[in-house]
Design a protein around this motif. Structure first.
Motif, PDB file in Angstrom:
ATOM      1  N   HIS A 231      -1.395  -9.572  -6.065  1.00  0.00           N
ATOM      2  CA  HIS A 231      -2.774  -9.368  -5.626  1.00  0.00           C
ATOM      3  C   HIS A 231      -3.051  -7.882  -5.389  1.00  0.00           C
ATOM      4  O   HIS A 231      -4.136  -7.391  -5.727  1.00  0.00           O
ATOM      5  CB  HIS A 231      -3.061 -10.169  -4.356  1.00  0.00           C
ATOM      6  N   LEU A 232      -2.096  -7.178  -4.828  1.00  0.00           N
ATOM      7  CA  LEU A 232      -2.253  -5.729  -4.685  1.00  0.00           C
ATOM      8  C   LEU A 232      -2.476  -5.076  -6.047  1.00  0.00           C
ATOM      9  O   LEU A 232      -3.352  -4.215  -6.216  1.00  0.00           O
ATOM     10  CB  LEU A 232      -1.018  -5.122  -4.018  1.00  0.00           C
ATOM     11  N   GLU A 233      -1.693  -5.483  -7.017  1.00  0.00           N
ATOM     12  CA  GLU A 233      -1.847  -4.947  -8.373  1.00  0.00           C
ATOM     13  C   GLU A 233      -3.220  -5.286  -8.938  1.00  0.00           C
ATOM     14  O   GLU A 233      -3.906  -4.418  -9.513  1.00  0.00           O
ATOM     15  CB  GLU A 233      -0.755  -5.508  -9.283  1.00  0.00           C
ATOM     16  N   ALA A 234      -3.643  -6.538  -8.781  1.00  0.00           N
ATOM     17  CA  ALA A 234      -4.931  -6.977  -9.325  1.00  0.00           C
ATOM     18  C   ALA A 234      -6.093  -6.236  -8.685  1.00  0.00           C
ATOM     19  O   ALA A 234      -7.127  -6.016  -9.332  1.00  0.00           O
ATOM     20  CB  ALA A 234      -5.093  -8.481  -9.121  1.00  0.00           C
ATOM     21  N   CYS A 235      -5.927  -5.847  -7.426  1.00  0.00           N
ATOM     22  CA  CYS A 235      -6.994  -5.122  -6.716  1.00  0.00           C
ATOM     23  C   CYS A 235      -6.980  -3.622  -7.009  1.00  0.00           C
ATOM     24  O   CYS A 235      -7.830  -2.881  -6.508  1.00  0.00           O
ATOM     25  CB  CYS A 235      -6.871  -5.360  -5.217  1.00  0.00           C
ATOM     26  N   GLY A 236      -6.003  -3.180  -7.782  1.00  0.00           N
ATOM     27  CA  GLY A 236      -5.961  -1.778  -8.177  1.00  0.00           C
ATOM     28  C   GLY A 236      -5.229  -0.852  -7.231  1.00  0.00           C
ATOM     29  O   GLY A 236      -5.333   0.372  -7.352  1.00  0.00           O
ATOM     30  N   TYR A 237      -4.458  -1.406  -6.296  1.00  0.00           N
ATOM     31  CA  TYR A 237      -3.693  -0.557  -5.391  1.00  0.00           C
ATOM     32  C   TYR A 237      -2.638   0.220  -6.179  1.00  0.00           C
ATOM     33  O   TYR A 237      -1.927  -0.344  -7.000  1.00  0.00           O
ATOM     34  CB  TYR A 237      -3.016  -1.402  -4.315  1.00  0.00           C
ATOM     35  N   GLN A 238      -2.542   1.524  -5.899  1.00  0.00           N
ATOM     36  CA  GLN A 238      -1.623   2.369  -6.657  1.00  0.00           C
ATOM     37  C   GLN A 238      -0.663   3.163  -5.770  1.00  0.00           C
ATOM     38  O   GLN A 238       0.080   4.003  -6.267  1.00  0.00           O
ATOM     39  CB  GLN A 238      -2.415   3.325  -7.551  1.00  0.00           C
ATOM     40  N   GLY A 239      -0.697   2.916  -4.459  1.00  0.00           N
ATOM     41  CA  GLY A 239       0.188   3.639  -3.550  1.00  0.00           C
ATOM     42  C   GLY A 239       1.573   3.032  -3.476  1.00  0.00           C
ATOM     43  O   GLY A 239       1.940   2.138  -4.248  1.00  0.00           O
ATOM     44  N   PHE A 240       2.358   3.520  -2.520  1.00  0.00           N
ATOM     45  CA  PHE A 240       3.710   3.006  -2.311  1.00  0.00           C
ATOM     46  C   PHE A 240       3.672   1.684  -1.548  1.00  0.00           C
ATOM     47  O   PHE A 240       2.810   1.453  -0.706  1.00  0.00           O
ATOM     48  CB  PHE A 240       4.543   4.002  -1.506  1.00  0.00           C
ATOM     49  N   VAL A 241       4.638   0.827  -1.841  1.00  0.00           N
ATOM     50  CA  VAL A 241       4.924  -0.348  -1.032  1.00  0.00           C
ATOM     51  C   VAL A 241       6.242  -0.061  -0.324  1.00  0.00           C
ATOM     52  O   VAL A 241       7.296   0.040  -0.952  1.00  0.00           O
ATOM     53  CB  VAL A 241       5.034  -1.627  -1.883  1.00  0.00           C
ATOM     54  N   GLY A 242       6.167   0.107   0.991  1.00  0.00           N
ATOM     55  CA  GLY A 242       7.340   0.467   1.773  1.00  0.00           C
ATOM     56  C   GLY A 242       8.023  -0.745   2.372  1.00  0.00           C
ATOM     57  O   GLY A 242       7.374  -1.577   3.017  1.00  0.00           O
ATOM     58  N   TYR A 243       9.317  -0.849   2.175  1.00  0.00           N
ATOM     59  CA  TYR A 243      10.083  -1.982   2.691  1.00  0.00           C
ATOM     60  C   TYR A 243      10.696  -1.583   4.032  1.00  0.00           C
ATOM     61  O   TYR A 243      11.810  -1.072   4.110  1.00  0.00           O
ATOM     62  CB  TYR A 243      11.113  -2.434   1.654  1.00  0.00           C
ATOM     63  N   GLU A 244       9.904  -1.805   5.076  1.00  0.00           N
ATOM     64  CA  GLU A 244      10.299  -1.492   6.447  1.00  0.00           C
ATOM     65  C   GLU A 244      10.726  -2.809   7.092  1.00  0.00           C
ATOM     66  O   GLU A 244       9.941  -3.482   7.765  1.00  0.00           O
ATOM     67  CB  GLU A 244       9.126  -0.862   7.200  1.00  0.00           C
ATOM     68  N   LEU A 245      11.966  -3.170   6.867  1.00  0.00           N
ATOM     69  CA  LEU A 245      12.456  -4.485   7.309  1.00  0.00           C
ATOM     70  C   LEU A 245      13.918  -4.390   7.731  1.00  0.00           C
ATOM     71  O   LEU A 245      14.642  -3.463   7.362  1.00  0.00           O
ATOM     72  CB  LEU A 245      12.283  -5.510   6.189  1.00  0.00           C
TER      73      LEU A 245
END
Length: 262
Positions: A231-245
């Motif tokens: 969904h992030l891709e479909a909405c055009g998001y182009q930033g980083f996805v940070g794995y803070e886990l």
């Protein structure tokens, strides 16, 4: 399109010495790393480790000791933020993360400000964020305003909903000031992950991932991360996805789950 993956090396790769975490993240396929408090790190060493590994530093926390919601903190908050911006420039980091309230050890909210009305808190935050945006634009460093969950990890934090942060950023209207959308925190506070992304993707500057409950790797909780990432891709998001886990067992198993689910 494949979104850029970022590893939080204060929660992942903790089995390794600090200086080895950058190369380990690169070897595992991450595009960038991020961390929490720059003040406890050797900045020259940190920059060299990232450069040697050929990995980007996406950012770190930029406030910690002072609060946006306390109007008496304005001068000190901006001074501390300016120091964080200089640290970001020194190591080549793309952004700093900011919060409504000062956070202590373990992310505990230092002051709940029960003596201040929501009106005072909101107006103080807006006033200071205007200055934050000016600083970000002048220095060329992005700032990401993060809402936090108030049920489990950050009881008493003022900024708890995406809408509030995103609409303030829209009003200020600086490309350098956006929100950090933490899926874990917002699942606990508000749910409606995909609808929220649709409504506010124009103001999302960074994304954090952890499953809920537990704050472990994707696949250990209730969030359908395959759907969220698509969904992030479909909405055009182009930033980083940070794995803070926090890995349920170890980093190797967590990374395997990250790459499979996301």
């Amino acid at each position: 399109m494949s979104l850029k993956k970022c590893a939080c090396i204060d929660t992942l790769y903790t089995e390794l010495p600090w200086e080895e975490r950058f190369q380990a993240a690169k070897n595992d396929g991450f595009d960038a790393v991020e961390f929490w408090d720059w003040r406890i790190r050797d900045l020259d060493q940190t920059r060299k480790c990232a450069e040697d590994a050929g990995i980007v530093i996406s950012g770190f926390n930029g406030d910690n000791d002072y609060s946006l919601v306390d109007p008496t903190h304005k001068e000190k908050y901006l001074e501390a933020l300016a120091a964080s911006v200089e640290a970001a420039k020194k190591i080549g980091a793309k952004s700093v993360t900011i919060h409504s309230n000062a956070l202590g050890d373990g992310g505990v909210v230092v002051n709940h400000y029960d003596d201040l009305s929501d009106t005072v808190k909101l107006c103080s935050m807006y006033d200071m964020l205007l200055e934050c945006a000016k600083m970000a634009e002048k220095e060329g460093v992005n700032m990401n305003l993060e809402a936090l969950n108030i049920t489990t990890d950050h009881v008493g934090n003022f900024l708890k909903y995406t809408q509030v942060g995103a609409e303030i950023c829209r009003l200020i209207n600086s490309s350098r000031l956006n929100v950090l959308y933490d899926v874990y925190h917002m699942q606990l506070n508000e749910g409606c992950i995909c609808d929220t992304i649709t409504n506010y993707v124009d103001r999302i500057g960074h994304v954090h991932v952890a499953d809920a409950p537990g704050r472990h790797e994707p696949g250990t909780g209730e969030i359908n991360y395959k759907k969220v990432i698509r969904h992030l891709e479909a909405c055009g998001y182009q930033g980083f996805v940070g794995y803070e886990l926090f890995p349920m067992t170890d980093t190797a198993a967590a990374v395997k789950a990250i790459m499979a689910e996301c």
